[in-house]
Design a protein around this motif. Structure first.
Motif, PDB file in Angstrom:
ATOM      1  N   ARG A 100       0.832  -1.205   0.000  1.00  0.00           N
ATOM      2  CA  ARG A 100       0.000   0.000   0.000  1.00  0.00           C
ATOM      3  C   ARG A 100       0.866   1.255   0.000  1.00  0.00           C
ATOM      4  NH1 ARG A 100      -5.465  -0.764   2.069  1.00  0.00           N
ATOM      5  NH2 ARG A 100      -5.904  -2.984   2.368  1.00  0.00           N
ATOM      6  N   LEU A 101       1.935   1.242   0.805  1.00  0.00           N
ATOM      7  CA  LEU A 101       2.823   2.395   0.885  1.00  0.00           C
ATOM      8  C   LEU A 101       3.529   2.637  -0.445  1.00  0.00           C
ATOM      9  CD1 LEU A 101       4.215   4.606   2.587  1.00  0.00           C
ATOM     10  CD2 LEU A 101       5.917   2.881   3.242  1.00  0.00           C
ATOM     11  N   LEU A 102       4.040   1.579  -1.047  1.00  0.00           N
ATOM     12  CA  LEU A 102       4.725   1.710  -2.334  1.00  0.00           C
ATOM     13  C   LEU A 102       3.770   2.231  -3.414  1.00  0.00           C
ATOM     14  CD1 LEU A 102       6.791  -1.618  -2.346  1.00  0.00           C
ATOM     15  CD2 LEU A 102       7.708   0.696  -2.066  1.00  0.00           C
ATOM     16  N   ARG A 103       2.547   1.757  -3.400  1.00  0.00           N
ATOM     17  CA  ARG A 103       1.551   2.232  -4.378  1.00  0.00           C
ATOM     18  C   ARG A 103       1.236   3.704  -4.162  1.00  0.00           C
ATOM     19  NH1 ARG A 103      -3.023  -1.698  -5.955  1.00  0.00           N
ATOM     20  NH2 ARG A 103      -4.278  -0.307  -4.667  1.00  0.00           N
ATOM     21  N   HIS A 104       1.213   4.125  -2.901  1.00  0.00           N
ATOM     22  CA  HIS A 104       0.937   5.533  -2.618  1.00  0.00           C
ATOM     23  C   HIS A 104       2.088   6.418  -3.106  1.00  0.00           C
ATOM     24  CE1 HIS A 104      -0.674   9.052  -0.571  1.00  0.00           C
ATOM     25  NE2 HIS A 104       0.549   9.287  -0.114  1.00  0.00           N
ATOM     26  N   VAL A 105       3.307   5.965  -2.886  1.00  0.00           N
ATOM     27  CA  VAL A 105       4.479   6.768  -3.238  1.00  0.00           C
ATOM     28  C   VAL A 105       4.749   6.758  -4.745  1.00  0.00           C
ATOM     29  CG1 VAL A 105       6.984   6.987  -2.954  1.00  0.00           C
ATOM     30  CG2 VAL A 105       5.539   6.510  -0.959  1.00  0.00           C
ATOM     31  N   TYR A 106       4.674   5.583  -5.368  1.00  0.00           N
ATOM     32  CA  TYR A 106       5.070   5.454  -6.772  1.00  0.00           C
ATOM     33  C   TYR A 106       3.893   5.370  -7.740  1.00  0.00           C
ATOM     34  CZ  TYR A 106       9.686   4.699  -4.821  1.00  0.00           C
ATOM     35  OH  TYR A 106      10.865   4.868  -4.137  1.00  0.00           O
ATOM     36  N   GLY A 107       2.687   5.188  -7.206  1.00  0.00           N
ATOM     37  CA  GLY A 107       1.510   5.059  -8.064  1.00  0.00           C
ATOM     38  C   GLY A 107       1.071   3.614  -8.175  1.00  0.00           C
ATOM     39  N   GLU A 108      -0.235   3.391  -8.147  1.00  0.00           N
ATOM     40  CA  GLU A 108      -0.771   2.028  -8.129  1.00  0.00           C
ATOM     41  C   GLU A 108      -0.304   1.206  -9.326  1.00  0.00           C
ATOM     42  OE1 GLU A 108      -4.950   1.731  -7.624  1.00  0.00           O
ATOM     43  OE2 GLU A 108      -5.005   3.016  -5.841  1.00  0.00           O
ATOM     44  N   SER A 109      -0.219   1.824 -10.486  1.00  0.00           N
ATOM     45  CA  SER A 109       0.139   1.074 -11.696  1.00  0.00           C
ATOM     46  C   SER A 109       1.644   0.871 -11.840  1.00  0.00           C
ATOM     47  CB  SER A 109      -0.395   1.798 -12.938  1.00  0.00           C
ATOM     48  OG  SER A 109       0.204   3.088 -13.059  1.00  0.00           O
ATOM     49  N   HIS A 110       2.415   1.385 -10.881  1.00  0.00           N
ATOM     50  CA  HIS A 110       3.875   1.303 -10.990  1.00  0.00           C
ATOM     51  C   HIS A 110       4.491   0.351  -9.960  1.00  0.00           C
ATOM     52  CE1 HIS A 110       3.774   4.466 -13.922  1.00  0.00           C
ATOM     53  NE2 HIS A 110       3.214   5.316 -13.075  1.00  0.00           N
ATOM     54  N   VAL A 111       3.670  -0.471  -9.338  1.00  0.00           N
ATOM     55  CA  VAL A 111       4.173  -1.434  -8.349  1.00  0.00           C
ATOM     56  C   VAL A 111       3.685  -2.821  -8.731  1.00  0.00           C
ATOM     57  CG1 VAL A 111       4.275  -2.099  -5.923  1.00  0.00           C
ATOM     58  CG2 VAL A 111       4.133   0.331  -6.542  1.00  0.00           C
ATOM     59  N   THR A 112       4.602  -3.766  -8.806  1.00  0.00           N
ATOM     60  CA  THR A 112       4.274  -5.164  -9.109  1.00  0.00           C
ATOM     61  C   THR A 112       4.600  -6.017  -7.886  1.00  0.00           C
ATOM     62  OG1 THR A 112       4.822  -4.833 -11.438  1.00  0.00           O
ATOM     63  CG2 THR A 112       4.682  -7.101 -10.662  1.00  0.00           C
ATOM     64  N   TYR A 113       3.591  -6.689  -7.384  1.00  0.00           N
ATOM     65  CA  TYR A 113       3.730  -7.497  -6.165  1.00  0.00           C
ATOM     66  C   TYR A 113       3.385  -8.943  -6.497  1.00  0.00           C
ATOM     67  CZ  TYR A 113       2.440  -9.116  -1.398  1.00  0.00           C
ATOM     68  OH  TYR A 113       2.328  -9.811  -0.206  1.00  0.00           O
ATOM     69  N   ALA A 114       4.367  -9.827  -6.363  1.00  0.00           N
ATOM     70  CA  ALA A 114       4.144 -11.261  -6.590  1.00  0.00           C
ATOM     71  C   ALA A 114       4.248 -12.009  -5.275  1.00  0.00           C
ATOM     72  CB  ALA A 114       5.159 -11.808  -7.586  1.00  0.00           C
ATOM     73  N   ARG A 115       3.243 -12.798  -4.966  1.00  0.00           N
ATOM     74  CA  ARG A 115       3.255 -13.653  -3.773  1.00  0.00           C
ATOM     75  C   ARG A 115       2.804 -15.043  -4.211  1.00  0.00           C
ATOM     76  NH1 ARG A 115      -1.012 -11.828   0.053  1.00  0.00           N
ATOM     77  NH2 ARG A 115      -2.323 -13.240  -1.169  1.00  0.00           N
ATOM     78  N   ASN A 116       3.695 -16.001  -4.050  1.00  0.00           N
ATOM     79  CA  ASN A 116       3.446 -17.320  -4.626  1.00  0.00           C
ATOM     80  C   ASN A 116       2.569 -18.204  -3.734  1.00  0.00           C
ATOM     81  OD1 ASN A 116       5.718 -17.818  -2.686  1.00  0.00           O
ATOM     82  ND2 ASN A 116       5.432 -19.896  -3.449  1.00  0.00           N
ATOM     83  N   ILE A 117       2.100 -19.268  -4.339  1.00  0.00           N
ATOM     84  CA  ILE A 117       1.457 -20.364  -3.605  1.00  0.00           C
ATOM     85  C   ILE A 117       2.243 -21.629  -3.910  1.00  0.00           C
ATOM     86  CG2 ILE A 117      -0.541 -21.906  -3.616  1.00  0.00           C
ATOM     87  CD1 ILE A 117      -2.345 -19.562  -3.622  1.00  0.00           C
ATOM     88  N   THR A 118       2.729 -22.286  -2.869  1.00  0.00           N
ATOM     89  CA  THR A 118       3.430 -23.557  -3.038  1.00  0.00           C
ATOM     90  C   THR A 118       2.399 -24.682  -2.991  1.00  0.00           C
ATOM     91  OG1 THR A 118       5.476 -22.722  -2.044  1.00  0.00           O
ATOM     92  CG2 THR A 118       5.175 -25.110  -2.076  1.00  0.00           C
ATOM     93  N   ASP A 119       2.073 -25.215  -4.155  1.00  0.00           N
ATOM     94  CA  ASP A 119       1.095 -26.305  -4.237  1.00  0.00           C
ATOM     95  C   ASP A 119       1.773 -27.605  -4.640  1.00  0.00           C
ATOM     96  OD1 ASP A 119       1.701 -25.551  -6.810  1.00  0.00           O
ATOM     97  OD2 ASP A 119      -0.366 -25.577  -7.546  1.00  0.00           O
ATOM     98  N   LEU A 120       3.079 -27.658  -4.394  1.00  0.00           N
ATOM     99  CA  LEU A 120       3.869 -28.846  -4.721  1.00  0.00           C
ATOM    100  C   LEU A 120       4.857 -29.072  -3.578  1.00  0.00           C
ATOM    101  CD1 LEU A 120       4.868 -31.006  -6.731  1.00  0.00           C
ATOM    102  CD2 LEU A 120       6.285 -29.230  -7.766  1.00  0.00           C
ATOM    103  N   ASP A 121       4.574 -30.063  -2.737  1.00  0.00           N
ATOM    104  CA  ASP A 121       5.400 -30.254  -1.544  1.00  0.00           C
ATOM    105  C   ASP A 121       5.081 -31.626  -0.951  1.00  0.00           C
ATOM    106  OD1 ASP A 121       7.062 -28.510   0.613  1.00  0.00           O
ATOM    107  OD2 ASP A 121       5.681 -29.835   1.677  1.00  0.00           O
ATOM    108  N   ASP A 122       6.067 -32.227  -0.304  1.00  0.00           N
ATOM    109  CA  ASP A 122       5.848 -33.544   0.299  1.00  0.00           C
ATOM    110  C   ASP A 122       4.792 -33.507   1.402  1.00  0.00           C
ATOM    111  OD1 ASP A 122       7.662 -34.634  -1.434  1.00  0.00           O
ATOM    112  OD2 ASP A 122       9.308 -34.741   0.006  1.00  0.00           O
ATOM    113  N   LYS A 123       4.657 -32.362   2.073  1.00  0.00           N
ATOM    114  CA  LYS A 123       3.618 -32.238   3.107  1.00  0.00           C
ATOM    115  C   LYS A 123       2.226 -32.300   2.475  1.00  0.00           C
ATOM    116  CE  LYS A 123       6.338 -29.470   6.382  1.00  0.00           C
ATOM    117  NZ  LYS A 123       6.465 -28.155   7.060  1.00  0.00           N
ATOM    118  N   ILE A 124       2.101 -31.748   1.277  1.00  0.00           N
ATOM    119  CA  ILE A 124       0.822 -31.808   0.571  1.00  0.00           C
ATOM    120  C   ILE A 124       0.508 -33.248   0.188  1.00  0.00           C
ATOM    121  CG2 ILE A 124      -0.408 -31.086  -1.511  1.00  0.00           C
ATOM    122  CD1 ILE A 124       1.216 -28.494  -1.433  1.00  0.00           C
TER     123      ILE A 124
END
Length: 476
Positions: free
Chosen positions: A57-81
């Motif tokens: 949110r802070l980065l979007r406020h400072v640099y603009g919403e369209s100028h921030v790329t946020y990637a957060r993965n999902i690990t759906d491949l694991d021995d625990k799964i």
């Protein structure tokens, strides 16, 4: 940037707080390690989601919403799964009515959907990209797999080797392995946190690819049917969406070693870069009622349980209360997640007015606090001062609302049915009578009881008669 604060961030890589300078101000890029979806997310998993949502949110406020790329993965491949699929669907797998792959899909879909629901209630924005590990091991349209291609490159450059059916990263092949965690390979004892296998060149070498049995999920590769190691997954996904070098990599303190250390090693060696990310940020550990969270301690609690059951403190807790309770501790410090802390956050929220920002901008006091290494403690204190000012002067309300929205804790007005409204009106009238007779203790008790239910009272004077009047509103 004109009128905006200079961002300073603590970098785990350098162990220093420094001014943040993005590689490209028009495309600020951040990667955060997301959940492994074999079980419902616990309260410890909630902390990085909330912390890096505020940073987003802070980065979007400072640099603009369209100028921030946020990637957060999902690990759906694991021995625990795999283990959870066998546990939950073992009978169906055994009698042939369900394949292991289908069972895995059911586990991951259910858990990922619940994660999305939970973090939305916590007030977190959706990331720009949410890649899944399985999408980057299976071949793309051009027939190539991101992860397999990355491993092949490491072998070609002399940083990985095939042995005993596995492909391992050669930690000795890079001179600065351990720079993030400040661990020296020579000082690591075999058997301490690293597996001791005779086929490894060095005890610290880690798996990039391992063979799968016929019963396990697997993909065809130059080294046989198998599946990737955990660390290579994030390197492939981050590169796909953010490039070979990007601005910020975040996650929990527990991921520094070995996960983030290994990400750095394999990404740098595969791409021939000096760094993977310029800034590494890590949130502190979460304890529950003063003890490390574990099922054996009986204090293991999921976000779902906190929101929807009476497991913790004998009641359900609103998402905004959980979020504020997290933000009342600096992200790098350990946090003791307790009923007392939740009650404190709830009392604070009850004093904050509901409103909308309109065209207002966040107050400098809140912005400056967040700009200083995401100091949410100071930001919450500044926000509370703004709330007090807004309660006294409605003209301040839009600025308070804009500031609260930046933290993701903007109070919202709730709809109230007529029966509840009548009951509240009766209690308000009773309290006014108690104030007239100077029965302040009972009057305060009514006010506090209503506040605990999210009902805020506001005292004032009738402009015509000068008599005390009380208005109220409800937030959820």
């Amino acid at each position: 940037m004109d009128g905006l604060p200079t961002l300073k961030m603590y970098n785990t890589l350098t162990r220093e707080k420094a001014v943040f300078t993005p590689i490209d101000p028009d495309n600020v890029r951040m990667y955060v390690c997301g959940p492994t979806v074999y079980d419902f997310a616990h309260i410890g998993n909630a902390r990085p989601v909330i912390v890096f949502d505020v940073l987003y949110r802070l980065l979007r406020h400072v640099y603009g919403e369209s100028h921030v790329t946020y990637a957060r993965n999902i690990t759906d491949l694991d021995d625990k799964i795999n283990a959870r699929a066998l546990r939950d669907f073992g009978t169906e797998i055994g009698n042939g009515t369900l394949s292991l792959n289908e069972a895995i899909r059911r586990v991951t879909e259910k858990t990922a959907n619940q994660f999305h629901s939970d973090v939305a209630i916590l007030g977190s924005l959706e990331p720009t990209h949410e890649p899944r590990a399985t999408e980057f091991v299976q071949p793309r349209d051009d027939g190539k797999s991101d992860m397999i291609t990355l491993i092949e490159r490491l072998i070609e450059r002399g940083h990985a080797y095939e042995t005993n059916g596995e492909v391992l990263f050669d930690t000795v092949s890079t001179s600065d392995y351990g720079e993030l965690s400040k661990r020296n390979l020579d000082e690591q004892q075999a058997g301490a946190r690293v597996a001791v296998d005779v086929h490894k060149k060095s005890p610290g070498d880690f798996v990039l690819w391992k063979l799968s049995s016929p019963e396990e999920p697997g993909w065809d590769s130059p080294w046989g049917r198998g599946r990737p190691g955990w660390h290579i997954e994030c390197s492939a996904m981050a590169a796909a969406y953010l490039g070979e070098v990007f601005d910020i990599h975040g996650g929990g303190l527990d991921l520094i070693f070995p996960h983030h250390e290994n990400e750095i090693a394999q990404s740098r060696c595969a791409h021939g870069t000096k760094v993977m990310a310029n800034v590494w940020m890590h949130n502190g550990f979460v304890q529950v009622e003063g003890r490390k969270m574990s099922k054996s301690e009986g204090n293991f609690v999921t976000i779902y349980e906190l929101l929807h059951t009476e497991t913790f403190g004998g009641r359900k807790w609103p998402g905004e209360v959980l979020r504020l309770a997290m933000l009342m501790t600096h992200y790098r410090e350990p946090i003791d997640f307790s009923i007392k802390r939740l009650e404190e956050a709830e009392r604070l929220l009850a004093k904050w007015p509901a409103g909308t920002p309109g065209d207002a901008q966040p107050d400098a006091s809140v912005l400056n606090a967040l700009a200083d290494d995401l100091n949410t403690v100071a930001a919450v204190q500044a926000l509370h001062a703004l709330a007090s000012a807004a309660n006294a002067d409605p003209a301040v309300l839009p600025v308070f609302a804009a500031s609260a929205a930046l933290l993701g804790v903007l109070p919202k007005e709730a709809e109230v049915d007529s029966a509840v409204a009548s009951a509240v009106d009766a209690l308000v009238a009773m309290r006014l009578e108690m104030l007239k007779t100077k029965n302040f203790a009972e009057a305060d008790k009514i006010r506090d009881d209503l506040a605990a239910k999210g009902i805020q009272l506001k005292d004032g004077k009738d402009a015509a008669t000068g008599e005390r009047v009380t208005t109220w509103d409800v937030r959820r």
